[in-house]
Design a protein around this motif. Structure first.
Motif, short mmCIF file in Angstrom:
data_model
loop_
_atom_site.label_atom_id
_atom_site.label_comp_id
_atom_site.label_asym_id
_atom_site.label_seq_id
_atom_site.Cartn_x
_atom_site.Cartn_y
_atom_site.Cartn_z
N ARG A 185 -2.13 -29.88 78.13
CA ARG A 185 -3.17 -30.77 78.65
C ARG A 185 -4.04 -29.92 79.58
O ARG A 185 -3.82 -29.86 80.79
CB ARG A 185 -2.54 -31.95 79.39
CG ARG A 185 -3.51 -33.05 79.76
CD ARG A 185 -2.78 -34.23 80.39
NE ARG A 185 -3.68 -35.29 80.79
CZ ARG A 185 -4.16 -36.24 79.99
NH1 ARG A 185 -3.81 -36.22 78.72
NH2 ARG A 185 -4.96 -37.18 80.44
N LYS A 186 -5.03 -29.27 78.99
CA LYS A 186 -5.74 -28.19 79.69
C LYS A 186 -6.59 -28.66 80.86
O LYS A 186 -6.88 -27.86 81.76
CB LYS A 186 -6.60 -27.41 78.69
CG LYS A 186 -5.75 -26.68 77.65
CD LYS A 186 -6.54 -25.66 76.86
CE LYS A 186 -5.61 -24.88 75.93
NZ LYS A 186 -6.31 -23.82 75.18
N LYS A 187 -6.96 -29.91 80.88
CA LYS A 187 -7.76 -30.38 82.02
C LYS A 187 -6.93 -30.40 83.31
O LYS A 187 -7.49 -30.45 84.40
CB LYS A 187 -8.33 -31.77 81.74
CG LYS A 187 -7.34 -32.91 81.78
CD LYS A 187 -8.05 -34.24 81.64
CE LYS A 187 -7.13 -35.42 81.85
NZ LYS A 187 -7.84 -36.71 81.77
N ASN A 188 -5.60 -30.31 83.18
CA ASN A 188 -4.73 -30.28 84.36
C ASN A 188 -4.34 -28.86 84.78
O ASN A 188 -3.61 -28.69 85.75
CB ASN A 188 -3.46 -31.09 84.09
CG ASN A 188 -3.70 -32.58 84.06
OD1 ASN A 188 -4.84 -33.03 84.07
ND2 ASN A 188 -2.64 -33.37 84.02
N TYR A 189 -4.81 -27.84 84.05
CA TYR A 189 -4.49 -26.46 84.41
C TYR A 189 -5.14 -26.12 85.77
O TYR A 189 -6.22 -26.61 86.10
CB TYR A 189 -5.05 -25.48 83.37
CG TYR A 189 -4.27 -25.40 82.07
CD1 TYR A 189 -3.40 -26.41 81.67
CD2 TYR A 189 -4.42 -24.31 81.22
CE1 TYR A 189 -2.71 -26.32 80.47
CE2 TYR A 189 -3.73 -24.22 80.02
CZ TYR A 189 -2.88 -25.22 79.65
OH TYR A 189 -2.20 -25.13 78.46
N ARG A 190 -4.47 -25.24 86.52
CA ARG A 190 -4.99 -24.84 87.83
C ARG A 190 -4.77 -23.35 88.08
O ARG A 190 -3.79 -22.76 87.62
CB ARG A 190 -4.30 -25.62 88.96
CG ARG A 190 -4.54 -27.12 88.95
CD ARG A 190 -5.97 -27.46 89.33
NE ARG A 190 -6.19 -28.89 89.37
CZ ARG A 190 -6.57 -29.64 88.33
NH1 ARG A 190 -6.77 -29.05 87.15
NH2 ARG A 190 -6.75 -30.94 88.44
N HIS A 191 -5.71 -22.74 88.81
CA HIS A 191 -5.58 -21.37 89.30
C HIS A 191 -5.37 -21.40 90.81
O HIS A 191 -5.89 -22.30 91.49
CB HIS A 191 -6.85 -20.55 89.01
CG HIS A 191 -6.95 -20.09 87.59
ND1 HIS A 191 -8.12 -20.21 86.86
CD2 HIS A 191 -6.05 -19.51 86.76
CE1 HIS A 191 -7.92 -19.71 85.65
NE2 HIS A 191 -6.69 -19.28 85.57
N TYR A 192 -4.65 -20.42 91.34
CA TYR A 192 -4.44 -20.32 92.78
C TYR A 192 -4.66 -18.88 93.23
O TYR A 192 -4.28 -17.94 92.53
CB TYR A 192 -3.01 -20.73 93.16
CG TYR A 192 -2.67 -22.17 92.88
CD1 TYR A 192 -2.89 -23.16 93.82
CD2 TYR A 192 -2.11 -22.54 91.66
CE1 TYR A 192 -2.55 -24.49 93.57
CE2 TYR A 192 -1.78 -23.86 91.39
CZ TYR A 192 -2.00 -24.83 92.35
OH TYR A 192 -1.68 -26.13 92.08
N ILE A 193 -5.23 -18.73 94.42
CA ILE A 193 -5.37 -17.43 95.07
C ILE A 193 -4.51 -17.46 96.33
O ILE A 193 -4.56 -18.44 97.09
CB ILE A 193 -6.84 -17.13 95.43
CG1 ILE A 193 -7.70 -17.12 94.16
CG2 ILE A 193 -6.96 -15.81 96.18
CD1 ILE A 193 -9.18 -17.05 94.43
N MET A 194 -3.73 -16.42 96.55
CA MET A 194 -2.84 -16.40 97.70
C MET A 194 -3.61 -16.52 99.02
O MET A 194 -4.65 -15.87 99.18
CB MET A 194 -2.01 -15.12 97.73
CG MET A 194 -1.05 -14.97 96.57
SD MET A 194 0.10 -16.34 96.41
CE MET A 194 -0.33 -16.89 94.77
N LYS A 195 -3.09 -17.32 99.93
CA LYS A 195 -3.72 -17.48 101.24
C LYS A 195 -2.89 -16.86 102.36
O LYS A 195 -3.44 -16.41 103.37
CB LYS A 195 -3.93 -18.96 101.53
CG LYS A 195 -4.97 -19.63 100.65
CD LYS A 195 -5.17 -21.08 101.06
CE LYS A 195 -6.26 -21.75 100.22
NZ LYS A 195 -6.46 -23.18 100.60
N THR A 196 -1.57 -16.86 102.21
CA THR A 196 -0.71 -16.39 103.30
C THR A 196 0.08 -15.14 102.94
O THR A 196 0.47 -14.38 103.83
CB THR A 196 0.29 -17.49 103.71
OG1 THR A 196 1.13 -17.81 102.58
CG2 THR A 196 -0.45 -18.75 104.14
N VAL A 197 0.32 -14.90 101.66
CA VAL A 197 1.14 -13.75 101.25
C VAL A 197 0.28 -12.50 101.13
O VAL A 197 -0.77 -12.52 100.48
CB VAL A 197 1.84 -14.03 99.90
CG1 VAL A 197 2.67 -12.83 99.48
CG2 VAL A 197 2.73 -15.27 100.02
N VAL A 198 0.72 -11.43 101.76
CA VAL A 198 0.01 -10.15 101.70
C VAL A 198 0.86 -9.19 100.89
O VAL A 198 2.07 -9.07 101.11
CB VAL A 198 -0.25 -9.58 103.11
CG1 VAL A 198 -0.95 -8.23 103.02
CG2 VAL A 198 -1.07 -10.57 103.93
#
Length: 313
Positions: free
Chosen positions: A130-143
């Protein structure tokens, strides 16, 4: 409910609305429509309601053919539904899950040498993407490169924003015991959510369950395993594609920073059109000028800059 005459009237009005000049020799219907005379005049007096004879028999054959076609389509739908729901049912039984995992999401972390770490989430319903529910994330706290911490961050962000109608039955984590333990530690903090979690390790496609020491090996012929591999591979593909796009964007930006006349918008358009610095380097000035805002002078400046010797080369 509408009567047969009402349905016939509605069908004739809609179907022949734009076909008045393409009418067949005869239009035969089973039931006389409402205001037969008016509709028949509109259809150039081609409308008949056979009661006997060859036309009546022909109408009966058409009715049987329509019924058989509808039944065939119903069977196709049922078979297709069975193909997708069976792996879901098998997964529940083989892993002894509490609920039928109709809604599944899978997370994957993508990084190269600790740079541009990103994550993806793909969503399957009844065994299908169900591709409309796909999501991308960019790290905010992990270095840097820390898959366990990255998984924990992403799951925290995902679970914190869940709404009742977007809650999965099962979360699949790409990885082995370590990735599962990291994710399970986060999920336990959301005890109000009835979500189960497993992980799938790539080496021999082992399935791990929380607080279970041994892995589960599903048969290679298992439709449940094929579904898990599909959702895991889809999450990996989605994460890697996003990761490459970010790296290409960063590389393009850095290599074009000092070209006169190239601002942020033009860099974006160049990336969107060519996809990479290497593709731009292989382009001709005429090809570059096809990008909005890139004139002959700017095109030459771009290529001159990209072919300029550097200390790295």
């Amino acid at each position: 409910n509408a009567t047969y005459p009402e349905l016939t009237t509605s069908f004739l009005a809609q179907y022949y609305h734009n076909k008045i000049n393409q009418l067949p020799f005869k239009i035969m219907v089973q039931h006389e429509p409402i205001d037969f005379e008016t509709i028949n005049r509109r259809l150039h007096n081609k409308l008949i309601v056979p009661q006997r004879g060859e036309s009546f028999q022909l109408l009966g054959m058409a009715k049987d053919n329509a019924f058989n076609h509808l039944e065939t389509e119903k069977l196709k739908h049922l078979r297709k539904s069975a193909r997708t729901i069976f792996p879901v049912q098998e997964l529940k039984e083989k892993l002894k899950l509490r609920n039928l995992p109709r809604k599944m999401c899978c997370f994957d972390i993508s990084t190269i040498q600790g740079s541009d770490t990103v994550a993806s989430m793909v969503w399957f319903e009844n065994g299908k993407p169900r591709k409309k529910n796909y999501r991308h994330y960019i790290m905010k706290t992990v270095v840097g490169q820390d898959d366990f911490a990255s998984m924990a961050e992403i799951l925290n962000r995902f679970l914190a924003k869940l709404e009742p109608d977007s809650t999965p039955d099962l979360i699949v984590v790409d990885g082995g015991k370590g990735q599962l333990s990291s994710g399970w530690a986060i999920l336990k903090n959301y005890s109000n959510l009835e979500i189960e979690m497993i992980s799938l390790a790539k080496r021999i496609e082992e399935v791990f369950l929380p607080e279970r020491r041994e892995s589960i090996l599903l048969p290679r012929s298992s439709s449940a395993l094929r579904m898990l591999v599909h959702i895991r591979d889809e999450a990996h593909r989605f994460a890697v594609t996003f990761h490459r796009k970010r790296r290409s964007s960063r590389t393009l930006t850095s290599e074009l920073d000092n070209v006169p006349g190239i601002g942020k918008d033009k860099k974006f358009m160049l990336l969107n059109e060519f996809g990479s610095v290497e593709a731009i380097r292989k382009a001709t000035p005429a090809t570059l000028t096809q990008v909005q805002g890139i004139g002959p002078k700017t095109a030459k400046a771009i290529l001159a800059h990209l072919f300029k010797p550097t200390t790295e080369s």
